[in-house]
Enzyme design. Structure first.
Site, PDB file in Angstrom:
ATOM      1  N   CYS A  41       0.829  -1.209   0.000  1.00 35.37           N
ATOM      2  CA  CYS A  41       0.000   0.000   0.000  1.00 35.37           C
ATOM      3  C   CYS A  41       0.865   1.262   0.000  1.00 35.37           C
ATOM      4  CB  CYS A  41      -0.914  -0.032   1.229  1.00 35.37           C
ATOM      5  SG  CYS A  41      -1.885   1.469   1.462  1.00 35.37           S
ATOM      6  N   CYS A  44      -0.012   3.843   2.701  1.00 33.43           N
ATOM      7  CA  CYS A  44       0.395   3.327   4.015  1.00 33.43           C
ATOM      8  C   CYS A  44       1.876   3.593   4.255  1.00 33.43           C
ATOM      9  CB  CYS A  44       0.121   1.824   4.117  1.00 33.43           C
ATOM     10  SG  CYS A  44      -1.602   1.367   3.945  1.00 33.43           S
TER      11      CYS A  44
END
Length: 74
Positions: A41, A44
């Site tokens: 991600c 993230c």
């Protein structure tokens, strides 16, 4: 076992570690910030340094990181 270090983001790699950190937060009545993340991600990975800096600035808050692909409950 996940260590409790003030000023750090704690990585939980097992359900037991997660339960331990949750219990610590409940017992201490401290705010817990949980970062549900994944290695693939991009956003993230982008926010991780910001959360680490917040953990340093707010040692009274418990910061926990959980990789959603690693820590799955069956």
């Amino acid at each position: 076992m996940a260590g409790r270090e003030e000023g750090q983001v704690i990585s939980c790699h097992t359900v037991e570690q997660w339960n331990q950190q949750l219990q610590i937060a409940n017992d201490s009545k401290k705010l817990m910030v949980v970062d549900f993340t994944a290695s693939w991600c991009g956003p993230c990975r982008f926010i991780a340094p910001f959360l680490a800096e917040l953990a340093k600035k707010l040692p009274s808050v418990i910061f926990v990181k959980i990789d959603v692909d690693e820590l799955k409950v069956k």
